[in-house]
Design a protein around this motif. Structure first.
Motif, mmCIF file in Angstrom:
data_model
loop_
_atom_site.group_PDB
_atom_site.id
_atom_site.type_symbol
_atom_site.label_atom_id
_atom_site.label_comp_id
_atom_site.label_asym_id
_atom_site.label_seq_id
_atom_site.Cartn_x
_atom_site.Cartn_y
_atom_site.Cartn_z
ATOM 1 N N ALA A 16 0.833 -1.209 0.000
ATOM 2 C CA ALA A 16 0.000 0.000 0.000
ATOM 3 C C ALA A 16 0.866 1.257 0.000
ATOM 4 C CB ALA A 16 -0.932 -0.001 1.202
ATOM 5 N N VAL A 17 1.931 1.255 0.783
ATOM 6 C CA VAL A 17 2.824 2.419 0.833
ATOM 7 C C VAL A 17 3.493 2.629 -0.525
ATOM 8 C CG1 VAL A 17 4.957 3.296 1.848
ATOM 9 C CG2 VAL A 17 3.213 2.307 3.315
ATOM 10 N N SER A 18 3.923 1.548 -1.144
ATOM 11 C CA SER A 18 4.554 1.634 -2.459
ATOM 12 C C SER A 18 3.574 2.173 -3.498
ATOM 13 C CB SER A 18 5.051 0.257 -2.876
ATOM 14 O OG SER A 18 5.558 0.291 -4.170
ATOM 15 N N GLU A 19 2.360 1.653 -3.484
ATOM 16 C CA GLU A 19 1.348 2.102 -4.445
ATOM 17 C C GLU A 19 0.991 3.571 -4.211
ATOM 18 O OE1 GLU A 19 -3.015 0.715 -6.102
ATOM 19 O OE2 GLU A 19 -1.857 -0.633 -4.828
ATOM 20 N N ALA A 20 0.888 3.981 -2.966
ATOM 21 C CA ALA A 20 0.590 5.384 -2.660
ATOM 22 C C ALA A 20 1.708 6.284 -3.164
ATOM 23 C CB ALA A 20 0.398 5.563 -1.162
ATOM 24 N N GLY A 21 2.945 5.845 -2.991
ATOM 25 C CA GLY A 21 4.083 6.628 -3.482
ATOM 26 C C GLY A 21 4.067 6.792 -4.989
ATOM 27 N N ASN A 22 3.567 5.785 -5.684
ATOM 28 C CA ASN A 22 3.489 5.863 -7.145
ATOM 29 C C ASN A 22 2.324 6.735 -7.611
ATOM 30 O OD1 ASN A 22 5.695 4.178 -7.494
ATOM 31 N ND2 ASN A 22 4.440 2.338 -7.550
ATOM 32 N N ARG A 23 1.255 6.756 -6.867
ATOM 33 C CA ARG A 23 0.056 7.502 -7.289
ATOM 34 C C ARG A 23 0.103 8.988 -6.958
ATOM 35 N NH1 ARG A 23 -5.479 4.225 -6.221
ATOM 36 N NH2 ARG A 23 -4.896 2.270 -7.223
ATOM 37 N N VAL A 24 0.690 9.327 -5.838
ATOM 38 C CA VAL A 24 0.704 10.728 -5.410
ATOM 39 C C VAL A 24 1.789 11.464 -6.187
ATOM 40 C CG1 VAL A 24 1.109 12.268 -3.460
ATOM 41 C CG2 VAL A 24 -0.184 10.167 -3.122
ATOM 42 N N PRO A 25 1.440 12.561 -6.845
ATOM 43 C CA PRO A 25 2.434 13.290 -7.625
ATOM 44 C C PRO A 25 3.513 13.922 -6.730
ATOM 45 C CG PRO A 25 0.376 14.504 -7.553
ATOM 46 C CD PRO A 25 0.129 13.184 -6.891
ATOM 47 N N THR A 26 4.730 13.907 -7.229
ATOM 48 C CA THR A 26 5.854 14.478 -6.495
ATOM 49 C C THR A 26 6.058 15.925 -6.911
ATOM 50 O OG1 THR A 26 6.925 12.322 -6.479
ATOM 51 C CG2 THR A 26 8.312 14.210 -6.033
ATOM 52 N N LEU A 27 6.222 16.780 -5.937
ATOM 53 C CA LEU A 27 6.542 18.185 -6.192
ATOM 54 C C LEU A 27 7.875 18.492 -5.524
ATOM 55 C CD1 LEU A 27 3.096 19.845 -5.412
ATOM 56 C CD2 LEU A 27 4.070 19.380 -7.650
ATOM 57 N N LYS A 28 8.795 19.027 -6.305
ATOM 58 C CA LYS A 28 10.094 19.391 -5.754
ATOM 59 C C LYS A 28 10.246 20.902 -5.858
ATOM 60 C CE LYS A 28 12.254 15.048 -6.919
ATOM 61 N NZ LYS A 28 13.374 14.389 -7.575
ATOM 62 N N VAL A 29 10.647 21.504 -4.750
ATOM 63 C CA VAL A 29 10.806 22.952 -4.702
ATOM 64 C C VAL A 29 12.161 23.270 -4.094
ATOM 65 C CG1 VAL A 29 9.866 25.101 -3.783
ATOM 66 C CG2 VAL A 29 8.323 23.238 -4.393
ATOM 67 N N LYS A 30 12.913 24.088 -4.774
ATOM 68 C CA LYS A 30 14.199 24.525 -4.247
ATOM 69 C C LYS A 30 13.944 25.723 -3.336
ATOM 70 C CE LYS A 30 18.382 24.477 -6.365
ATOM 71 N NZ LYS A 30 19.324 24.827 -7.451
ATOM 72 N N ILE A 31 14.398 25.628 -2.098
ATOM 73 C CA ILE A 31 14.147 26.684 -1.122
ATOM 74 C C ILE A 31 15.460 27.404 -0.816
ATOM 75 C CG2 ILE A 31 13.391 27.183 1.230
ATOM 76 C CD1 ILE A 31 11.512 24.799 0.970
ATOM 77 N N ASN A 32 15.489 28.685 -1.159
ATOM 78 C CA ASN A 32 16.680 29.493 -0.929
ATOM 79 C C ASN A 32 16.444 30.612 0.079
ATOM 80 O OD1 ASN A 32 18.393 28.113 -2.731
ATOM 81 N ND2 ASN A 32 17.439 29.164 -4.451
ATOM 82 N N GLY A 33 15.210 30.819 0.485
ATOM 83 C CA GLY A 33 14.919 31.893 1.423
ATOM 84 C C GLY A 33 13.506 31.797 1.942
ATOM 85 N N LYS A 34 13.125 32.814 2.690
ATOM 86 C CA LYS A 34 11.800 32.826 3.316
ATOM 87 C C LYS A 34 10.676 32.849 2.290
ATOM 88 C CE LYS A 34 13.150 34.814 7.700
ATOM 89 N NZ LYS A 34 12.926 35.891 8.668
ATOM 90 N N GLU A 35 10.867 33.568 1.193
ATOM 91 C CA GLU A 35 9.819 33.643 0.171
ATOM 92 C C GLU A 35 9.583 32.268 -0.460
ATOM 93 O OE1 GLU A 35 7.703 36.097 -0.621
ATOM 94 O OE2 GLU A 35 8.599 37.086 1.123
ATOM 95 N N ASP A 36 10.658 31.537 -0.709
ATOM 96 C CA ASP A 36 10.514 30.192 -1.266
ATOM 97 C C ASP A 36 9.828 29.260 -0.275
ATOM 98 O OD1 ASP A 36 11.772 30.951 -3.617
ATOM 99 O OD2 ASP A 36 13.746 30.246 -2.968
ATOM 100 N N LEU A 37 10.130 29.417 0.995
ATOM 101 C CA LEU A 37 9.499 28.597 2.030
ATOM 102 C C LEU A 37 8.001 28.897 2.112
ATOM 103 C CD1 LEU A 37 9.937 26.489 4.215
ATOM 104 C CD2 LEU A 37 10.439 28.330 5.805
ATOM 105 N N LYS A 38 7.636 30.161 2.016
ATOM 106 C CA LYS A 38 6.220 30.532 2.022
ATOM 107 C C LYS A 38 5.502 29.944 0.812
ATOM 108 C CE LYS A 38 6.732 34.896 4.489
ATOM 109 N NZ LYS A 38 6.630 36.359 4.364
ATOM 110 N N ARG A 39 6.166 29.982 -0.335
ATOM 111 C CA ARG A 39 5.565 29.427 -1.557
ATOM 112 C C ARG A 39 5.389 27.915 -1.423
ATOM 113 N NH1 ARG A 39 8.037 28.032 -6.788
ATOM 114 N NH2 ARG A 39 9.975 28.445 -5.707
#
Length: 69
Positions: A16-39
């Motif tokens: 179930a964990v493996s299947e959930a990992g495959n189904r849920v889309p991955t979002l990657k965000v590079k965080i360089n400061g407070k504004e990126d963290l807020k986003r």
């Protein structure tokens, strides 16, 4: 999984964990400061409902599988 009366044996849980990992889309965000963290926090709040609905639909599908506990 327990909440939806699904099997929670180690094999079914790992599947179930493996299947959930495959189904849920991955979002990657590079965080360089407070504004990126807020986003990133805003994106997290926006996608929370979609992820929860995907996990619930996965549990409902797995409910039909035989229990091994």
């Amino acid at each position: 999984l327990r909440r939806f009366n699904c099997c929670t044996c180690p094999l079914c849980y790992a599947d179930a964990v493996s299947e959930a990992g495959n189904r849920v889309p991955t979002l990657k965000v590079k965080i360089n400061g407070k504004e990126d963290l807020k986003r990133a926090d805003k994106m997290k709040r926006q996608n929370r409902k979609e992820v929860l609905m995907m996990l619930i639909s996965l549990a409902v599908e797995r409910r039909r599988l035989p229990k091994h506990d």
